[in-house]
Design an enzyme around this catalytic site. Structure first.
Site, short mmCIF file in Angstrom:
data_model
loop_
_atom_site.label_atom_id
_atom_site.label_comp_id
_atom_site.label_asym_id
_atom_site.label_seq_id
_atom_site.Cartn_x
_atom_site.Cartn_y
_atom_site.Cartn_z
N HIS A 199 42.91 50.48 28.30
CA HIS A 199 43.26 49.96 29.77
C HIS A 199 43.47 48.78 29.68
CE1 HIS A 199 39.82 52.91 30.43
NE2 HIS A 199 39.87 52.50 31.65
N GLU A 202 45.29 46.86 34.71
CA GLU A 202 44.28 47.24 35.97
C GLU A 202 43.83 45.64 36.64
OE1 GLU A 202 40.55 48.89 35.08
OE2 GLU A 202 40.25 49.70 36.96
#
Ligand code: HPA
Ligand code: ZN
Length: 335
Positions: A199, A202
């Site tokens: 990730h 974001e």
């Protein structure tokens, strides 16, 4: 402007989904049912209407972990796998990769992890027989648990790397620490032949995406959307052929962008970045793959040929073996 029939047909296209958190796909009623069976108090997890309740991203992570407490045995994960694959198959997903965390499945112990994984794979085999949907697993570490706990997840990943566990990744709170703090775990996973994703971009901005590519050497990035704020980084993603696992509905639900029209997925695509579409944690974010396609078609005017290209991009970026990839591409080709 597309008419209702065209929009409906787009939602029925076969789909490849690369970014789904196993626990995050649990329907609220499923979690409530397990809580009742096990007499676990889940006060604060649900809104009055029965959906998951959270204020912002960090609160979302804590509600997610609270709900996950009811998943205590390999059999619970088998039942969860059956429920989520039925839902994905109903959304015409033909190939799915999900993030599975040893922290929740045995607490980082390799022996316990193997038992969870066995139960999950049995449920996945049954779902493939019943619905044709193919599942592969990405072992995920959780960033806010820190680099030492991540190493235990990486060891579980290494021990079970193969045709089914095909990747290693990282989720959790992107504002905690740096990508490079986890380089040891990602190196271990790479050496075991696993594909890598994390990730990034974001919450941590374009820099986090650059770090993911440069410090961890990932082939795919979860979200990655904030790369749009750095044109040189967009060029780097194109040059390196990095695929973004974009989750537009998740980003809007968590207010990364105020609405889909303001979301950079179309600009990234137009810039030549490999973008794909996923749901992240669908019941938390009140979305499904069919909803995502409907909303993208309506907002950006994407027709069936754009979605076909996106699904081919996803199939080509999937972490599975080439035989499986070929089967998926052939299925996409038939539509
Ligand atoms: N982002 C980061 N970590 C997560 C998420 C997410 O959407 N879902 C579960 N863990
Ligand atoms: Zn995610």
């Amino acid at each position: 402007m597309m008419n209702e029939d065209e929009l409906h047909n787009i939602t029925r296209l076969p789909k490849v989904e690369l970014h789904l958190h196993h626990e995050g796909a649990a329907p609220p009623a499923f979690i409530r049912g397990l809580a009742q069976e096990k007499s676990v108090n889940l006060d604060g997890v649900f809104a009055p209407d029965g959906s998951y309740a959270f204020r912002d991203f960090v609160h979302f992570l804590s509600v997610y972990e609270a709900a996950t407490q009811v998943l205590r045995t390999p059999d619970d994960y088998a039942r969860l796998t059956t429920a989520l694959l039925e839902e994905c198959a109903a959304n015409d997903v033909i190939y799915l990769e999900s993030f599975i965390s040893p922290d929740f499945c045995g607490g980082g112990d390799v022996g316990a992890w193997r038992e969870y994984l066995h139960a999950i794979q049995e449920a996945a085999d049954a779902a493939e027989r019943d619905h044709g949907i193919i599942l592969r697993g990405i072992v995920t570490c959780i960033r806010h648990f820190g680099p030492e706990i991540a190493k235990a997840s990486a060891r579980c990943a290494v021990e079970t790397a193969g045709d089914w566990i095909v990747g290693f990744g990282m989720g959790g709170d992107e504002n905690k620490g740096e990508q490079k703090d986890f380089a040891y775990s990602f190196d271990m996973a790479r050496e075991a032949g696993l594909h890598l994703t994390t990730h990034a971009g974001e919450w941590g901005g374009a820099k986090s995406v650059r770090d993911a590519v440069q410090d961890l050497g990932v082939e795919r990035v979860g979200h990655g959307v904030q790369a749009i704020d750095d044109p040189a980084l967009v060029d780097l993603l194109v040059e390196k052929g990095i695929t973004l696992e974009v989750c537009p509905g998740s980003n809007v639900a968590l207010n990364v962008y105020p609405n889909l029209g303001a979301h950079p997925i179309e600009k990234l695509r137009q810039s030549g970045v490999k973008v794909t579409v996923s749901t992240d944690d669908p019941p938390f974010f009140h979305t499904t793959m069919r909803d995502e396609y409907f909303n993208l078609a309506r907002t950006f005017g994407w027709d069936a040929s754009v979605f076909k290209e996106i699904n081919e991009t996803a199939a080509n970026a999937a972490f599975c073996d080439d035989g499986t990839r070929k089967r998926v591409l052939e299925q996409l080709e038939r539509t």
